[in-house]
Scaffold this active site. Sequence first.
Site, short mmCIF file in Angstrom:
data_model
loop_
_atom_site.label_atom_id
_atom_site.label_comp_id
_atom_site.label_asym_id
_atom_site.label_seq_id
_atom_site.Cartn_x
_atom_site.Cartn_y
_atom_site.Cartn_z
N GLU A 175 -31.23 2.84 -23.35
CA GLU A 175 -29.98 3.40 -22.79
C GLU A 175 -28.88 2.36 -22.94
O GLU A 175 -29.18 1.17 -22.96
CB GLU A 175 -30.14 3.63 -21.27
CG GLU A 175 -31.31 4.47 -20.87
CD GLU A 175 -31.74 4.23 -19.41
OE1 GLU A 175 -31.00 3.57 -18.66
OE2 GLU A 175 -32.82 4.71 -19.06
N LYS A 200 -26.19 -0.18 -21.66
CA LYS A 200 -26.05 -0.93 -20.40
C LYS A 200 -24.59 -0.83 -19.99
O LYS A 200 -23.71 -1.37 -20.65
CB LYS A 200 -26.46 -2.39 -20.60
CG LYS A 200 -26.45 -3.18 -19.31
CD LYS A 200 -27.08 -4.55 -19.52
CE LYS A 200 -27.31 -5.26 -18.21
NZ LYS A 200 -26.04 -5.60 -17.53
N ASP A 219 -21.23 -1.44 -18.08
CA ASP A 219 -20.66 -2.65 -17.50
C ASP A 219 -19.81 -2.25 -16.30
O ASP A 219 -18.61 -2.01 -16.42
CB ASP A 219 -19.81 -3.36 -18.55
CG ASP A 219 -19.74 -4.84 -18.27
OD1 ASP A 219 -20.41 -5.30 -17.33
OD2 ASP A 219 -19.02 -5.54 -19.00
N ARG A 248 -25.02 -2.78 -4.61
CA ARG A 248 -26.25 -3.52 -4.80
C ARG A 248 -26.33 -4.74 -3.88
O ARG A 248 -27.38 -5.07 -3.36
CB ARG A 248 -26.33 -3.97 -6.26
CG ARG A 248 -27.53 -4.82 -6.59
CD ARG A 248 -27.58 -5.09 -8.08
NE ARG A 248 -28.70 -5.95 -8.40
CZ ARG A 248 -28.69 -7.27 -8.33
NH1 ARG A 248 -27.60 -7.88 -7.93
NH2 ARG A 248 -29.74 -7.98 -8.64
N TYR A 307 -29.36 6.05 -13.69
CA TYR A 307 -30.42 5.61 -14.60
C TYR A 307 -31.70 5.18 -13.91
O TYR A 307 -32.63 4.77 -14.57
CB TYR A 307 -29.92 4.46 -15.47
CG TYR A 307 -29.25 3.34 -14.68
CD1 TYR A 307 -29.98 2.57 -13.78
CD2 TYR A 307 -27.89 3.08 -14.84
CE1 TYR A 307 -29.37 1.57 -13.04
CE2 TYR A 307 -27.27 2.08 -14.11
CZ TYR A 307 -28.02 1.33 -13.21
OH TYR A 307 -27.41 0.34 -12.48
N LYS A 313 -28.46 -7.93 -24.97
CA LYS A 313 -27.02 -8.18 -24.88
C LYS A 313 -26.36 -8.08 -26.25
O LYS A 313 -26.74 -8.79 -27.18
CB LYS A 313 -26.77 -9.59 -24.31
CG LYS A 313 -27.12 -9.70 -22.84
CD LYS A 313 -26.07 -9.02 -21.99
CE LYS A 313 -26.30 -9.34 -20.53
NZ LYS A 313 -25.14 -9.63 -19.79
N CYS A 319 13.95 -23.64 -37.18
CA CYS A 319 12.81 -23.10 -37.92
C CYS A 319 11.78 -24.21 -38.17
O CYS A 319 12.14 -25.27 -38.67
CB CYS A 319 13.30 -22.52 -39.24
SG CYS A 319 11.97 -22.10 -40.37
N CYS A 326 11.83 -25.02 -42.15
CA CYS A 326 12.96 -25.59 -42.89
C CYS A 326 13.97 -26.30 -42.00
O CYS A 326 14.92 -26.90 -42.49
CB CYS A 326 13.65 -24.51 -43.72
SG CYS A 326 14.53 -23.32 -42.71
N CYS A 353 14.41 -16.96 -38.75
CA CYS A 353 15.07 -17.97 -39.55
C CYS A 353 15.78 -17.20 -40.65
O CYS A 353 15.18 -16.36 -41.32
CB CYS A 353 14.05 -18.92 -40.17
SG CYS A 353 14.79 -19.93 -41.45
S1 IVH Z 1 -31.90 -0.44 -14.92
C1 IVH Z 1 -34.70 -3.04 -12.59
N1 IVH Z 1 -30.24 0.75 -16.60
O1 IVH Z 1 -27.51 -3.88 -15.25
C2 IVH Z 1 -33.75 -2.46 -13.52
N2 IVH Z 1 -29.45 -1.05 -15.29
O2 IVH Z 1 -28.59 -6.62 -15.27
C3 IVH Z 1 -32.55 -2.05 -12.86
N3 IVH Z 1 -27.09 -1.57 -15.64
O3 IVH Z 1 -28.06 -4.27 -11.81
C4 IVH Z 1 -31.50 -1.64 -13.73
N4 IVH Z 1 -26.69 -0.01 -17.12
O4 IVH Z 1 -26.13 -2.79 -12.57
C5 IVH Z 1 -30.41 -0.22 -15.69
N5 IVH Z 1 -28.86 1.89 -18.10
C6 IVH Z 1 -29.04 0.93 -17.18
C7 IVH Z 1 -27.99 0.09 -16.78
C8 IVH Z 1 -28.23 -0.91 -15.84
C9 IVH Z 1 -26.16 -0.99 -16.42
C10 IVH Z 1 -26.83 -2.75 -14.76
C11 IVH Z 1 -27.29 -2.58 -13.34
C12 IVH Z 1 -28.23 -3.72 -13.10
C13 IVH Z 1 -27.86 -4.69 -14.16
C14 IVH Z 1 -29.01 -5.58 -14.49
#
Ligand code: IVH
Length: 670
Positions: free
Chosen positions: A117, A119, A121, A140, A229, A317, A411, A414, A429
């Site tokens: 999936e 990730k 941000d 969290r 997720y 990453k 300039c 020059c 210039c």
């Molecule tokens: S699973 C134990 N799925 O990434 C696993 N996390 O670095 C829990 N995050 O705290 C997370 N997209 O805030 C999961 N598709 C995704 C995610 C995701 C973003 C974030 C989440 C988590 C952090 C971990």
Amino acid sequence: MAERLTEEIKAEIKRLVDEINYHNYRYYVLDSPVISDEDYDRLLKRLKELEERYNYILPDSPTQRIGAPPLEKFEKVRHKEPMLSLDNAFNEEDLREFDRRVKRFLGITEDVQYTVEPKYDGLAIELSYVKGLLQKASTRGDGYEGEDVTQNIKTIKSIPLRIEGTDIPEEIDIRGEVYMNIDEFERLNKEREKSGEPLFANPRNAAAGSVRQLDPSITQKRKLHLACYGVGAIKGKEFKSQIEFIEWLREKRFPVPAIVKTAKDIQEVIDIIKEMEALREKWPFETDGAVIKVNDFSLQKALGVKTREPRWAIAYKFPAHQATTKILDIRASVGRTGVLTPYAIFEPVRIGGVTVTRSTLHNWDEMERKDIRIGDTVLVERAGDVIPHVVMVIKEKRTGREKSFPVPEKCPECGSKVVKEPEEVAVRCINMNCPAQVQERIIHFASRAAMNIEGLGEKTVELLYSNGLIKSFIDIYKLKKEDLLKLPRFADKSAQNLIEAIEASKKTTLGRFLFAIGILHVGEYVAKLLARSFKNLEDLYHIKKEKLMEIPQIGEKIARSIYEFFNNPENIKTLETMKKMGLRITNPDYTQRAEKRPLDGLTFVITGTLPKPRKEIEDLIESLGGHVSSSVSKSTDYLIAGEEPGSKLEKARTLGVKIISYEEFLKLTS
Ligand code: IVH
């Protein structure tokens, strides 16, 4: 007072709630509405009316998303299951190592199925549902304890207030990421800039800042999204796998990640990640990677948790788009059209696999807007193929020793004085011979509508320039056949032709020449207008802006540009040298001038005491088209001599300049 509530009214309220919730889902989750805004508003209005009249409000009523009062502080919430973080992988090998670890721990050799999936941000949150109703939303926090942000989270319309249907667990904690799309982030920052509020560094900070607002009405104004997720504590239902869980979420109208793919082994995971990296630029949201999870929940359970990270998941990453670094210096460069551009020299920093050492700061307005100074620590972005740019200054890192970089007066190439038009951003210039521009200027000079030097096109100019044969305009007239023959592209005939073309171009008209010398805003048409109004090139040397603006089609902007061009001593020197090298300018356009003024094109010098104040006489000359110069030269037409004339009289005699009295001058003016 509430009116009596009947079963029919209850049913109508329920129907309205369901209908509006469905339309929210169509609009905010599926992004495909099936109702007009007006119809939607009508439904909502009707619901509000009924709720008020009968004081009957369902817990999942869409009206409950808004209107909560601001909080004093956030209450703490303990997560039933800790919200974990993820270990990181930065390359293929890290992923393969993760796969080996999983198999080793499980004591198996067969392939393991994974999900992949994006990730997101943003900010991780937990939604707690009891009997299908949203009870609480929490951040969290430290993973064990977060903050109660229920009122804020309810304003996100894609989040179901009630889970629909039959297949519903007693209790379920659903985890997801609250995020902000890039366009909303940019809109918000623009708005904040206007009102002088500090900017958010990235969409993640903007999303986090919006969720952690004590006043829900502020959160409501920000367009936030959610991607669900994960599952935390759950009672009364079991899911077999991540993919089954995601499918259930989807069916229950929860927003889920843009992509959830299953991979039969780690190689497929790697392939999917590569696809995702390409897709990433097209997504409206920011992603910093992909999350890889063991799909099977029983395997997840067997793998368990190592301190704070699950053994069954890892975050891959993507190369970062941004990094912070320090500005070591700011300098200015000169483009081919003479525009000065400030740029920053960085302490080298790696962004997305490339070392970045400098970036343009675009212009001084932009630099001032972002308040960028030498010594500042800045956030630098390099997205995709886009050239790096400074996003913002990290003001907290200021020491007070940072230095701003004002618009240079000269300039950097020059040394000629630069010009900045008040309503324009660009600093320029305007020296014809500025080495940064001369190539481009000569190409224009030689072009057909300008001096029409056949054979001196772009390629040839480049060749001559790179071989050091033309460094300035004057060099064009110094070219010799022998020089050309030394160059690869020239044969006897072509060299001869070019020399002849240059020679022929020396006889030109003022209209063409004024166009050729490349004064900003002076195209062919304006050049012609000037040629109609001024007899000689020299008439423009000391021209006043007001005088130029007497020509109907010439406004302030063009007048200023012409004035500045001729006010530049380097330019006058270049023009005078060109004349000495045999340039012969005629002006057939001049005679076509409609209403001629008696002193048009005439240059006067005044000496001695006259019956009227000097200033008055000068103004009269100017207003009748003449020009007043302070010293006598060959181009002086008349010396007006009063009583006790100075040395100018002597000079006029030797140069053969006509000497007239004040009375004779007055005759000229009539
Ligand atoms: S699973 C134990 N799925 O990434 C696993 N996390 O670095 C829990 N995050 O705290 C997370 N997209 O805030 C999961 N598709 C995704 C995610 C995701 C973003 C974030 C989440 C988590 C952090 C971990």
